[in-house]
Each structure stands twice: as C-alpha cells, then as structure tokens.
Design a protein around this motif. Structure first.
Motif, PDB file in Angstrom:
ATOM      1  N   GLY A 396       0.820  -1.203   0.000  1.00 41.36           N
ATOM      2  CA  GLY A 396       0.000   0.000   0.000  1.00 41.36           C
ATOM      3  C   GLY A 396       0.856   1.256   0.000  1.00 41.36           C
ATOM      4  O   GLY A 396       0.608   2.205  -0.743  1.00 41.36           O
ATOM      5  N   GLN A 397       1.883   1.265   0.841  1.00 44.61           N
ATOM      6  CA  GLN A 397       2.798   2.412   0.871  1.00 44.61           C
ATOM      7  C   GLN A 397       3.520   2.564  -0.469  1.00 44.61           C
ATOM      8  O   GLN A 397       3.677   3.679  -0.983  1.00 44.61           O
ATOM      9  N   LEU A 398       3.980   1.421  -0.997  1.00 42.80           N
ATOM     10  CA  LEU A 398       4.714   1.438  -2.266  1.00 42.80           C
ATOM     11  C   LEU A 398       3.855   2.000  -3.385  1.00 42.80           C
ATOM     12  O   LEU A 398       4.312   2.812  -4.197  1.00 42.80           O
ATOM     13  N   ASP A 399       2.600   1.608  -3.419  1.00 42.33           N
ATOM     14  CA  ASP A 399       1.693   2.082  -4.457  1.00 42.33           C
ATOM     15  C   ASP A 399       1.461   3.586  -4.331  1.00 42.33           C
ATOM     16  O   ASP A 399       1.511   4.323  -5.331  1.00 42.33           O
ATOM     17  N   ASP A 400       1.220   4.044  -3.115  1.00 45.00           N
ATOM     18  CA  ASP A 400       0.965   5.472  -2.900  1.00 45.00           C
ATOM     19  C   ASP A 400       2.195   6.316  -3.226  1.00 45.00           C
ATOM     20  O   ASP A 400       2.096   7.347  -3.899  1.00 45.00           O
ATOM     21  N   LEU A 401       3.358   5.891  -2.742  1.00 45.82           N
ATOM     22  CA  LEU A 401       4.586   6.663  -2.970  1.00 45.82           C
ATOM     23  C   LEU A 401       4.965   6.670  -4.450  1.00 45.82           C
ATOM     24  O   LEU A 401       5.418   7.691  -4.977  1.00 45.82           O
ATOM     25  N   ALA A 402       4.797   5.540  -5.127  1.00 45.88           N
ATOM     26  CA  ALA A 402       5.136   5.471  -6.554  1.00 45.88           C
ATOM     27  C   ALA A 402       4.220   6.379  -7.362  1.00 45.88           C
ATOM     28  O   ALA A 402       4.649   7.003  -8.343  1.00 45.88           O
ATOM     29  N   SER A 411      13.314   8.255  -4.751  1.00 44.21           N
ATOM     30  CA  SER A 411      12.761   8.738  -3.482  1.00 44.21           C
ATOM     31  C   SER A 411      11.944   7.645  -2.797  1.00 44.21           C
ATOM     32  O   SER A 411      11.923   7.547  -1.565  1.00 44.21           O
ATOM     33  N   VAL A 412      11.277   6.826  -3.600  1.00 42.38           N
ATOM     34  CA  VAL A 412      10.485   5.730  -3.035  1.00 42.38           C
ATOM     35  C   VAL A 412      11.406   4.708  -2.385  1.00 42.38           C
ATOM     36  O   VAL A 412      11.142   4.217  -1.273  1.00 42.38           O
ATOM     37  N   ALA A 413      12.508   4.376  -3.052  1.00 44.19           N
ATOM     38  CA  ALA A 413      13.470   3.424  -2.508  1.00 44.19           C
ATOM     39  C   ALA A 413      14.032   3.933  -1.189  1.00 44.19           C
ATOM     40  O   ALA A 413      14.186   3.174  -0.218  1.00 44.19           O
ATOM     41  N   ALA A 414      14.346   5.248  -1.133  1.00 45.65           N
ATOM     42  CA  ALA A 414      14.910   5.825   0.085  1.00 45.65           C
ATOM     43  C   ALA A 414      13.888   5.802   1.219  1.00 45.65           C
ATOM     44  O   ALA A 414      14.216   5.479   2.368  1.00 45.65           O
ATOM     45  N   GLU A 415      12.655   6.126   0.912  1.00 50.15           N
ATOM     46  CA  GLU A 415      11.601   6.181   1.931  1.00 50.15           C
ATOM     47  C   GLU A 415      11.341   4.814   2.552  1.00 50.15           C
ATOM     48  O   GLU A 415      11.120   4.705   3.772  1.00 50.15           O
ATOM     49  N   GLU A 454       6.658   6.802 -16.759  1.00 47.91           N
ATOM     50  CA  GLU A 454       5.749   6.764 -15.612  1.00 47.91           C
ATOM     51  C   GLU A 454       5.970   5.498 -14.792  1.00 47.91           C
ATOM     52  O   GLU A 454       6.251   4.423 -15.329  1.00 47.91           O
ATOM     53  N   ASN A 455       5.832   5.634 -13.487  1.00 46.95           N
ATOM     54  CA  ASN A 455       5.876   4.460 -12.616  1.00 46.95           C
ATOM     55  C   ASN A 455       4.614   3.617 -12.841  1.00 46.95           C
ATOM     56  O   ASN A 455       3.518   4.154 -12.968  1.00 46.95           O
ATOM     57  N   THR A 456       4.788   2.318 -12.869  1.00 45.72           N
ATOM     58  CA  THR A 456       3.629   1.438 -13.032  1.00 45.72           C
ATOM     59  C   THR A 456       2.867   1.336 -11.711  1.00 45.72           C
ATOM     60  O   THR A 456       3.394   1.680 -10.644  1.00 45.72           O
ATOM     61  N   PRO A 457       1.627   0.845 -11.762  1.00 46.53           N
ATOM     62  CA  PRO A 457       0.970   0.458 -10.509  1.00 46.53           C
ATOM     63  C   PRO A 457       1.741  -0.706  -9.871  1.00 46.53           C
ATOM     64  O   PRO A 457       2.597  -1.327 -10.506  1.00 46.53           O
ATOM     65  N   VAL A 458       1.412  -1.007  -8.633  1.00 48.77           N
ATOM     66  CA  VAL A 458       2.030  -2.148  -7.959  1.00 48.77           C
ATOM     67  C   VAL A 458       1.392  -3.433  -8.472  1.00 48.77           C
ATOM     68  O   VAL A 458       0.170  -3.530  -8.593  1.00 48.77           O
ATOM     69  N   TYR A 459       2.245  -4.411  -8.777  1.00 48.81           N
ATOM     70  CA  TYR A 459       1.769  -5.723  -9.222  1.00 48.81           C
ATOM     71  C   TYR A 459       2.228  -6.775  -8.229  1.00 48.81           C
ATOM     72  O   TYR A 459       3.310  -6.659  -7.628  1.00 48.81           O
ATOM     73  N   GLU A 460       1.405  -7.803  -8.074  1.00 48.35           N
ATOM     74  CA  GLU A 460       1.724  -8.902  -7.151  1.00 48.35           C
ATOM     75  C   GLU A 460       1.833 -10.193  -7.932  1.00 48.35           C
ATOM     76  O   GLU A 460       0.933 -10.554  -8.674  1.00 48.35           O
ATOM     77  N   PHE A 461       2.973 -10.877  -7.840  1.00 49.84           N
ATOM     78  CA  PHE A 461       3.112 -12.215  -8.387  1.00 49.84           C
ATOM     79  C   PHE A 461       4.301 -12.889  -7.713  1.00 49.84           C
ATOM     80  O   PHE A 461       5.232 -12.237  -7.240  1.00 49.84           O
ATOM     81  N   ASN A 462       4.211 -14.230  -7.674  1.00 46.59           N
ATOM     82  CA  ASN A 462       5.259 -15.041  -7.036  1.00 46.59           C
ATOM     83  C   ASN A 462       5.545 -14.600  -5.604  1.00 46.59           C
ATOM     84  O   ASN A 462       6.694 -14.504  -5.182  1.00 46.59           O
ATOM     85  N   SER A 464       5.471 -11.794  -4.298  1.00 50.04           N
ATOM     86  CA  SER A 464       6.205 -10.537  -4.236  1.00 50.04           C
ATOM     87  C   SER A 464       5.311  -9.419  -4.748  1.00 50.04           C
ATOM     88  O   SER A 464       4.317  -9.652  -5.439  1.00 50.04           O
ATOM     89  N   VAL A 465       5.690  -8.172  -4.411  1.00 53.32           N
ATOM     90  CA  VAL A 465       5.064  -7.009  -5.027  1.00 53.32           C
ATOM     91  C   VAL A 465       6.160  -6.220  -5.722  1.00 53.32           C
ATOM     92  O   VAL A 465       7.317  -6.199  -5.278  1.00 53.32           O
ATOM     93  N   ILE A 466       5.798  -5.570  -6.831  1.00 49.83           N
ATOM     94  CA  ILE A 466       6.800  -4.872  -7.636  1.00 49.83           C
ATOM     95  C   ILE A 466       6.187  -3.637  -8.265  1.00 49.83           C
ATOM     96  O   ILE A 466       5.001  -3.620  -8.611  1.00 49.83           O
ATOM     97  N   VAL A 467       6.997  -2.582  -8.374  1.00 51.24           N
ATOM     98  CA  VAL A 467       6.646  -1.398  -9.138  1.00 51.24           C
ATOM     99  C   VAL A 467       7.856  -1.095 -10.016  1.00 51.24           C
ATOM    100  O   VAL A 467       9.000  -1.298  -9.613  1.00 51.24           O
ATOM    101  N   ALA A 468       7.613  -0.632 -11.260  1.00 52.72           N
ATOM    102  CA  ALA A 468       8.715  -0.478 -12.202  1.00 52.72           C
ATOM    103  C   ALA A 468       8.516   0.758 -13.075  1.00 52.72           C
ATOM    104  O   ALA A 468       7.434   1.354 -13.119  1.00 52.72           O
ATOM    105  N   ARG A 469       9.581   1.133 -13.789  1.00 57.04           N
ATOM    106  CA  ARG A 469       9.510   2.220 -14.764  1.00 57.04           C
ATOM    107  C   ARG A 469      10.551   1.968 -15.849  1.00 57.04           C
ATOM    108  O   ARG A 469      11.584   1.317 -15.620  1.00 57.04           O
TER     109      ARG A 469
END
Length: 635
Positions: A396-402, A411-415, A454-462, A464-469
């Motif tokens: 949830g935090q990752l999605d909001d910050l991204a 900045s998201v990685a640092a936070e 643009e940063n992608t939404p957060v995805y969940e698989f395996n 794990s959760v991931i956000v990418a650009r």
C-alpha cells in the motif's frame, strides 16, 4: 488499494462448482430501467428471474477464473468478455436446472456428502474438517446450505450430461469400422537421406550471401527492447526480518484451536424406502416396519438393504454409508445417527427422502492435536501470516509513494529502505521474470511508460510485489550485414544441402522404380535402412510428416513396390509400406469392447449434449436489463 491481492488467497472456492457449457451470447434486450438494488431482476429467462445479487456472485466467480490466467489485475479489454460469460453461464444454469428439476433428476445426500468430504480444499490434517469447511464458505459469503444446494443442482445437471452420453447408440458395424480404422497398424521400411551429408558440397560466394541479406533484410530485425528499474519485496524477505516468541505461536494456536480439533466420525448403514411417485407414504411406512421386524427376527441387515433399499448408491453395499461427521446428513437423519450406540439399530426415521432404518457400525472419537505435535508447521504458518500482513502494508505504501513520485523511484526506494534494481534488454515476448506478468509488460511498453517513464501500478506475483519504470527504450533496428553474415551462411548451407538431399531422393525413387531394392540402395549410398512395425496412428515413434505419409498410402499400393518420399528440415525420407493390419475386434474381451463402445459413445454423446444445450438456448425467451453492463451497476 490492494484488495485484489487479498482476494487471491481466498478466491479458489469458485473452482468447486461444476462448469456448464458456454454458448455464443445472443441477447434480447428488454426495457427494465430501474434503480440498481440487490433484489432487482436483471435477467429473465422464460419465467425464471436472475437478481442482481445472483449476477454479482457469478461475476465474482468469473473474475476469479480469469485471475488464474491473467493475475489479479485483469486487462480492461476483457471486462465485456467476463460480463458476457457471466450472463451466458447464468442463463444456461437456469435452463439446465429447470430441465433437470422438471425431469425428476435426483442426487442422494450421501453422494453430496462424499463430494464435500473428499474435496482436498476442505481437508485439514488427516481428513475432512468441518470448521475449516465452514470457515472457507463463510470467507466467500456463502452459507453451508446454499453451497450444498448449488452443488446438488450441479450434480443433477451432470446426471443429464451422463444420460445424454449413455443414450448414444452405437451399431455393431459402426463400432467394428471404428476399431478397424483407429487400431490399424502398418509396417514397412525407410531410408533417411540426411541434409547434413551434403554440407561439404555446398560452396557460397560473398555476393550471394549479401544478395540474400538484401532480399530478406526485413527478416533481420532486432526486437524492441526496454531497460527497466524496479523496486520489489517478497514475503520471504519480510519473513526473515520478523521476530516472535513461542508464546506468540501458542496464542495463535489457542485462537485457532477449532482448526486442530477433529470431529467425532460415525460409520453407518441404512435402508431407505422412499415414497416418491406412485409409492404413498403410508405404504412406505408399512414396508419399512415389516423390514424392521425381519431384522429383529435375525435376518441380515445387509441382505435386506440389497433387496429393498431405494438408495441405489448404498444398497449394493449392504446399505453402507461410510464415515460421516455431524451435519453431513439431513437434520432428522443426523440427529438419530449421533444418538445411537455402536451396533444399535434405530426405529424408522422420516426425512425428505423417505423412511430410513439406521444402524451405527463404528465410531471414531474426535481428538485435538496438541501444540507440540504441530509446533514446527504452526511456527512457519504464523511467520508467513505476519509476513503477508506486512507485505500488504508495504504494498500500500509502495503504491501510494510510486504514484506521488510519478516518474522516478529513487525517493520511493529511500523512503522504504529498498534496493533499486535494474533489468536490461526486456522484450515483449522474452523470458525475464517481468514477462510472467503480461499486463505489466503491456504497461511498460505503453506510450506513457516509454515516453514519460511513468511508474507502473504495484503488481503482485510469485509472493512478491513490484513497481517499475522504463529508463531506456530501443526500437527494432535492422541488423548489420556483419552481425548476421554467419547466420545467413548457415541458412543458405542448410537450404542447399536439403535441395541436394531431395535430388538424391529422386534418384533413389527412380532406381527403385527400375527394380532395385531398398537394401541394395542402402548399401550403394551408405544409408541406414530402418524398419517400422505395428505403427499406429497415434504413435510418436516417427516424425509427424512421415507418419502422415505412411497412413496416407493407399491400401492398393501396399506391398506393390510403391515408394514415396517426405522432405523435412533434417533431410528426406524415402519409405515403403509393406504391411497393414486392420484393428481386430475379436482380440478384445467383452469388458474391453464395452469400454471402447463407451469411449465412442462419449464422443457422440458430447456432440448431442452441445446440440441439446444450443437448442434450449435458442428457444429460450431471454430479456437482459440494458443497463446491466453499464456503470449504473457496480459489479
């Protein structure tokens, strides 16, 4: 935000209901404009009504099935497909349910109970666990009675399916022809002329290699590629950081104690005298009482069950109902069964199915698993549970910050104190871990991702959760001649070698037609002569093209010095069919013949079932609320 991630862990229940045939959707829209309430009728089939709550339940089941293929985030383009599938499934279920109910199809409570208790999803530890069963249904918003009624209906529909299949009539001559063709075997011999034998005979000059490049230049393109940076975190990584005490796990054990307590089980037998149809209730009661007197007189319970019981599923086994836990039978039956002593036989018991005499055969006391027995697996489960909760919070935090960061992740990685990773040379159809999530790949290759990073939404698989650009993008480019010169040479050598092999095959066929034999030419050209024996149509012993050639040979040409060839990438096969043996019905015993007839009948019966369902659908009067697929109805 990530409610779809949580749903993944409870969504499998939809797979428990037997599917029905889907036919192409033909909609007759009615005029039913009304405020969308749960009890609103959204579909009318003949005189049957489907409410909005029914539709939403089926729509959820359809979503779960699509999520198994596409993951939790289903492409927008499939939304209408899911709505169509939901609508058609509800229509077909209603039509089939109405038909089986009208035609009097019935399923015994014992069979429904067996389906439930044998379902591995409802088992915990050594076997079926009622608390686990009820908890799973409750998590899906489904009552026990509703689920069991739906299952009973689907089993009745399956009876219809089986009835159509079993009614398919196969004549003896049809079955004989089927056996003769499908079980036919052929024998013969072949020579393989490998293309590789001629590679040294091929010579190329630089001009023809470059000419091939120029003529096929568009075939030598690089793939579109992107370089991606991403943040991810897995349940396993979180679990490594979690600390808890043994007392925490013990408390978790106590809070979930019902999961680790097995119910008392009772093995019973019964004799059922039903009073459906022409058998009136008074006559059924008189008959069951006469049977009771015969049991008291010393006659065998099992033999009387075989002779008189109307429960076909248990009668042939002397009335044996197997093991059951409290609540699996209808209340009137259940109450009496769990009041009996071992070996005791009840007085007649009336239920919706008729009159029963019940005997308790064996009893297994329920027991509780002690904490020490399951401490290790419970500790792991507790750690995973805590990790999942943290993963949802971090996601949830990752999605909001991204979303706030828009097109950067530093900045998201640092936070969140996460490591920023990179993946290079990602293609649309590659084999990277990102390609496991097709929708994520689609977004990464979208114009907004490529042009604006643009940063992608957060995805969940395996787990794990991931956000990418996207950080770099490379369009397809024509490879330079120098890059692929060797590749082109290999292509040309293979082509020329295969041409020479085909010319050699023509020479061999010509010599065979002049009277020479395969063995003679095998020695002359130093080729290995191989035999094939008892080759059947579904064998995979030879390449498919060669198999097709062997079985395409006319029977009139067999053992008549008739030769053929088949060209493949690795060379050319010259072959001769020498023997053909039709399938022999006589070699099968009665049981094997019956099995074969059943298999053929199922093929024909399945076609009949499809036609039957299509006819019902075409003849049905269906009205669908025109607003059902609009935003007015929040599905």
């Amino acid at each position: 935000m990530l409610s779809t991630i949580r749903e993944k862990f409870t969504g499998w229940i939809a797979a428990l209901i037997i599917g029905v045939i889907s036919i192409a959707l033909v909609i007759t829209f009615g005029n039913m404009d009304q405020t969308p309430l749960e009890e609103d009728v959204v579909i009318t089939i003949n005189d049957m009504e489907i409410t909005l709550i029914d539709y939403r339940e089926e729509y959820t089941n359809q979503l779960l099935q699509f999520q198994e293929v596409f993951g939790d985030e289903i492409p927008k383009s499939l939304e209408f497909t899911i709505q169509e599938s939901t609508t058609e499934n509800l229509i077909m279920k209603a039509l089939l349910n109405d038909y089986v109910d009208t035609q009097g199809y019935r399923v015994s409570p014992k069979f429904v109970a067996e389906i439930i208790t044998n379902n591995p999803n409802f088992q915990l530890g050594e076997g079926f666990n009622r608390e686990n069963y009820q908890a799973i249904l409750s998590s899906q918003g489904i009552s026990q009675s509703q689920y069991e009624n739906d299952l009973r209906i689907q089993l009745q529909i399956d009876q219809l399916r089986r009835g159509l299949i079993e009614s398919s009539f196969i004549t003896p001559s049809e079955f004989r022809r089927f056996v003769e063709l499908q079980l036919e075997d052929r024998g013969g011999q072949y020579l393989l002329i490998p293309s590789s034998n001629f590679t040294k005979e091929v010579s190329l000059n630089s001009e023809e290699v470059e000419l091939f490049y120029q003529e096929n230049i568009n075939s030598f393109m690089t793939e579109e590629e992107i370089d991606v940076e991403f943040l991810s975190i897995s349940i396993e990584e979180i679990a490594e950081t979690i600390t808890h005490t043994k007392s925490d796990v013990e408390q978790y054990y106590q809070e979930n104690i019902d999961r680790f307590r097995s119910n008392e089980q009772r093995k019973s037998s019964h004799i059922l005298i039903s009073f459906e149809g022409e058998v009136i209730e008074d006559a059924a009661l008189e008959q069951i009482m006469r049977i009771q007197e015969r049991i008291k007189g010393g006659e065998s319970f099992e033999e009387l069950a075989q002779e008189f019981s109307d429960d076909g599923g248990s009668a042939e086994n002397g009335g044996d109902l197997g093991w059951a836990e409290p609540g699996l039978f209808v209340p009137e039956f259940d109450q009496v069964l769990f009041a009996l002593e071992t070996g005791e036989i009840s007085d007649p018991v009336k239920t919706q199915f008729g009159y029963h005499i019940i005997r308790l055969d064996e009893l297994k006391e329920g027991r509780k698993k002690e904490f020490d027995e399951i401490e290790e697996e419970l500790t792991l489960e507790y750690s995973q549970l805590l990790a999942e909760d943290q993963l949802y919070d971090i996601a949830g935090q990752l999605d909001d910050l991204a979303l706030q960061a828009y097109n950067e992740l530093d900045s998201v990685a640092a936070e969140l104190s996460l490591e920023l990773n990179q993946a290079r040379a990602i293609t649309r159809n590659g084999e990277s871990f990102l390609n496991q999530e097709p929708e994520l790949i689609d977004i990464l290759f979208s114009p907004s991702s490529i042009e604006q990073s643009e940063n992608t939404p957060v995805y969940e698989f395996n787990n794990s959760v991931i956000v990418a650009r996207v950080v770099n993008h490379r369009l397809p480019m024509i490879k330079t001649f120098e890059e692929i010169e060797d590749e082109i040479k290999n292509i040309l050598v293979d082509q020329r070698s295969n041409q020479i092999a085909n010319e050699r095959a023509k020479e061999i066929l010509s010599e065979l037609s002049s009277g020479k034999t395969m063995i003679e030419l095998s020695d002359l050209y130093q080729l290995e002569l191989k035999e094939f024996n008892e080759l059947k149509r579904n064998d995979d012993a030879l390449p498919k093209a060669l198999m097709d050639g062997v079985f395409a040979t006319l029977k009139t040409n067999i053992d008549n010095n008739s030769y053929n060839s088949v060209s493949l990438d690795d060379g050319v096969y010259v072959f001769e069919v020498l023997r053909v043996n039709s399938g022999k019905l006589e070699i099968f015993n009665d049981q094997e013949r019956d099995s074969g007839k059943i298999a053929l009948a199922e093929q024909l019966g399945s076609n009949e079932l499809a036609s039957f369902a299509k006819e019902m659908r075409e003849n049905a009067v269906v009205e669908i609320n025109p607003n059902l697929f609009s935003d007015a109805y929040d599905l």
